[in-house]
Structures are given as C-alpha cells and as structure tokens.
Write a protein that holds these residues in place. Structure first.
Motif: not given
Ligand SMILES: Cc1cc2nc3c(=O)[nH]c(=O)nc-3n(C[C@H](O)[C@H](O)[C@H](O)COP(=O)(O)OP(=O)(O)OC[C@H]3O[C@@H](n4cnc5c(N)ncnc54)[C@H](O)[C@@H]3O)c2cc1C
Length: 372
Positions: A11, A30, A38-39, A42-43, A45, A307, A337-338
């Motif tokens: 995101m 970061e 979480a990214t 991810s699976f 999908n 997550e 992820f999608q």
């Molecule tokens: C095992 C698993 C399987 C999944 N499979 C799927 C799927 O198949 N299809 C799908 O659509 N979704 C899937 N998801 C969900 C998807 O992966 C997540 O919704 C998505 O990656 C979230 O992205 P994000 O950027 O919000 O979070 P994250 O990738 O967690 O990124 C957040 C980042 O913020 C950083 N951070 C935290 N606090 C701070 C701070 N105070 N200052 C600076 N940085 C900070 C963290 O270190 C992290 O890198 C899955 C999730 C998991 C865990």
C-alpha cells in the motif's frame, strides 16, 4: 505538495508511486525493509470473487492496474491472468455462489458457472467430487516478493525518497503539517499517509482515531515442484471453514496453498507471525479435496505473516476524521494484495485532488465511532 508515507508494504509503495506520478514530493519511511511485512507473506491471489460488493469498484480499478504493471513499472511482477476457479461440493454452497454471482453482476463482476463435466475437461485433476464451480476468467495471481520493491523503485525514479530501516521516534502535527522524527533524521510534510499495515491502528490512535484491528497470521505452505499443469488459482465455495482452502501452482511447478486453518494472534512487537506445524494436516485435508494429487508430494516450507484484521473485515481508507492532511490506508484483512495497486492510485487521487472517483464511503475510519 509534500507527502510522507509511513510503511513500505504494497500500500505504501504503490501510493508513493502514484503520488509521484501526480507530481507530489514523496518521502516513504519504512522501519524495516521494503515489502517485508504482510506483503511478502501473501499467497498472491488476485481475486475479485467473494469480495464485499462495495469493494468491487476498487478491485476492478486495481485489476486494470495489475494488467498494466509490467509496462508501468518496467519489470515483470509475474501478474498472470490465469483465471480463478472456485469449486463447489454441495447444494447450499451452489446456492450461495449463485446469489453472490447475481448480486456481483450489478457491480460489474461476471462469474461463469461450470458444471462437473466442464471442470473435468478444462481442469483435469481438480476436485473430482465437485458438483459445480464459479470461474472468473480475468483474475489470477502475482508475485508477492516482487511487487512492493517494483513500486518502490518506480517511485524512486519519479523522485521519491525511500528510507528503509528507520525507527520512528515521534510523529508530530502542527498547523502547517507533520514532522516525523526517526533514527535516520526528521522529515516534514504537509500530508501524512498512514500505510503501516497491522501497525497502522497505533498510528491512528496517536491522532485520537480508534480502529478495532487485530493482528493475525494466516498460514501458508508450498510443496516441492511438479510439472506445471494447474493454470487457474483454485478456491472453494463452502460454509465449512475447515474446508476453506485455496491453492495455485507457480510456473516453476511448486504448489502454494493456504486457508482452512485458524489465523493465530500475532504480537505486534515484534510482529513476526510464525506457522504452526500442528495446523498443517487440517490444511492439507482441505487442499486434497480440491487437488487429490497433493497427497503424493512433499511440503517443503510453511510460513505466515502479520496482517491487520478490522472488526467488520473491511479496510480503513481515506481521510482522517480528526486531523487535516492525515490519510489512512490500513487493515486489509487478508485480501489487500489484489487491491494494492488500486489503493495506491486511489490514495494518490484523494490526497492530490481532495476527491476520488472510486467510492470509499464504506471504508471511512469514523464508521465505528459513528455506529456507537
Ligand atoms: C499470509 C498472508 C497471505 C495473504 N494472501 C493474500 C492473497 O492471496 N490475496 C490478497 O489479496 N491478499 C492477501 N493477503 C493480504 C495482503 O498481503 C495484505 O493485505 C497486504 O499485503 C497489506 O499491505 P500493507 O502495505 O498494508 O501492509 P504490509 O505489507 O504489512 O506493510 C506495512 C509496512 O509498514 C511498516 N511499518 C509498521 N509500522 C511502521 C511505522 N511506525 N513506521 C514506518 N513503517 C512502519 C511495516 O514494517 C511494513 O513493512 C495475505 C496476507 C498474509 C499475511
């Protein structure tokens, strides 16, 4: 306009890229490495089937961007529109699928219904006992290891400053904007985007905004490689969560699977989600119903990821309700992820133009306080 993005997952990096395209000066901070929350777990999908209906406009926007990702980012992030099949084993689930398909059609999602013969002919080896399936031909999968670094790199080329391994010390807000003090220096901007994933509720709380969010870890596994045969991503329509598994075969031949097992609670400090071997047999039993051949291959690795799951299973996206210039994109409840490229595009549009073509009303941060 200057924008600080907190969090370098899908995101945060996608937002940094689309903000850059709209002319913002972006600093992404970061606390670990890009894409390692979480990214990366991810699976992979890229599925619209089964989504909350109000999320479909965002999901369609995101799917279009996944289709453009290679050209846009100058790198193959392994988006493959292989289709998404969901098998059905009982009449109740068939009725659920038909009800959803009818409603989703009004939101622009067309699902084909396949009968047992068509499943066997088109997808040999899948669900021998399935009585029907839904098929969404334009969905597919992408590579969770590649997408966030690709967005970050593309954002950097547009002028974004990407800062990794920065420990956040304080986040301050004064009339003219925000100051984030970190172990790598202090950064100031007019706008702040909270894209800190499961940790994002803490940042929101710092601005007086409560989000009922639990950190949980879904469990994944992968087998040794087999000859490549299964094209679509495979899931199931079922009311029985013990059978709610899914799988896909990557081009290198390994079968990646998830679902069925409970998601365990994760402690946000340090936020490492670990897979539990005890849960593996439950998962494999569910996966075997979709693909009996799984019984003959070895599982070589299991993992999980931290997550954020919001109480109503919808993300929090949009402007802060307390603080001008603050925005949130957190709590993607295991299905972000999608949505990722679409979330980045939408947040950039909102921050830069103060409006958004895609409806975000259902994702407002104050929906919980308004309901109380
Ligand atoms: C095992 C698993 C399987 C999944 N499979 C799927 C799927 O198949 N299809 C799908 O659509 N979704 C899937 N998801 C969900 C998807 O992966 C997540 O919704 C998505 O990656 C979230 O992205 P994000 O950027 O919000 O979070 P994250 O990738 O967690 O990124 C957040 C980042 O913020 C950083 N951070 C935290 N606090 C701070 C701070 N105070 N200052 C600076 N940085 C900070 C963290 O270190 C992290 O890198 C899955 C999730 C998991 C865990």
């Amino acid at each position: 306009m200057d924008v600080i993005v907190l969090g370098g997952g899908l995101m945060g990096t996608a937002s940094a890229y689309f903000l850059g395209r709209r002319g913002a000066r972006v600093t992404l901070i970061e606390r670990n490495r890009i894409g390692t929350g979480a990214t990366i777990a991810s699976f992979g999908n890229i599925r619209r089937t089964g989504r909350h209906l109000a999320q479909l406009p965002l999901a369609h926007r995101s799917l279009r961007l996944w289709g453009e990702a290679e050209k846009m980012l100058g790198r193959d992030v392994e988006f493959r529109a292989t289709g998404h099949i969901r098998l059905i084993f009982d009449e109740g689930s068939l009725a659920d699928m038909r009800t959803y398909a009818e409603a989703a059609r009004l939101w622009g999602l067309e699902l084909d219904e396949l009968g047992p013969r068509e499943i066997r002919v088109r997808f040999p080896g899948l669900g021998p006992e399935a009585i029907a399936a839904s098929f969404s031909p334009h969905d597919g999968s992408g590579n969770p290891r590649l997408i966030a670094p690709a967005f970050a790199e593309a954002a950097r080329k547009l002028g974004a400053e990407i800062i990794e391994d920065a420990q956040i010390e304080t986040i301050g807000h004064a009339g003219s904007g925000f100051v984030v003090a970190t172990s790598k220096g202090a950064f100031a901007a007019e706008c702040l985007l909270n894209a800190a994933g499961a940790w994002g509720a803490r940042i929101a709380a710092g601005f007086g905004e409560e989000v009922p969010l639990d950190a949980r870890g879904p469990q994944m596994g992968v087998t040794e490689p087999l000859p490549h045969r299964i094209l679509p991503v495979v899931g199931i329509w079922t009311r029985d969560k013990d059978y709610g598994a899914y799988l896909r075969q990557v081009e290198r031949g390994n079968i990646v699977f998830g679902g069925a097992a409970e998601r365990v609670s994760v402690d946000l400090d340090p936020g490492h989600a670990t897979a539990d071997p005890i849960r593996l047999p439950v998962q494999l039993r569910a996966v075997a119903r979709l693909l009996p051949a799984i019984a003959r291959v070895a599982v070589i690795r299991t993992w999980s990821g931290c997550e954020g799951y919001v109480r109503d299973m919808l993300p929090v996206m949009g402007s802060s309700a307390t603080t001008p210039g603050l925005f949130h994109a957190i709590g993607f409840c295991g299905h972000g992820f999608q949505l990722g490229p679409g979330v980045g595009d939408v947040m950039a549009e909102l921050i830069m133009t103060d409006r958004c073509e895609t409806p975000l009303e259902d994702f407002r941060i104050d929906r919980f306080s308004r309901a109380a």
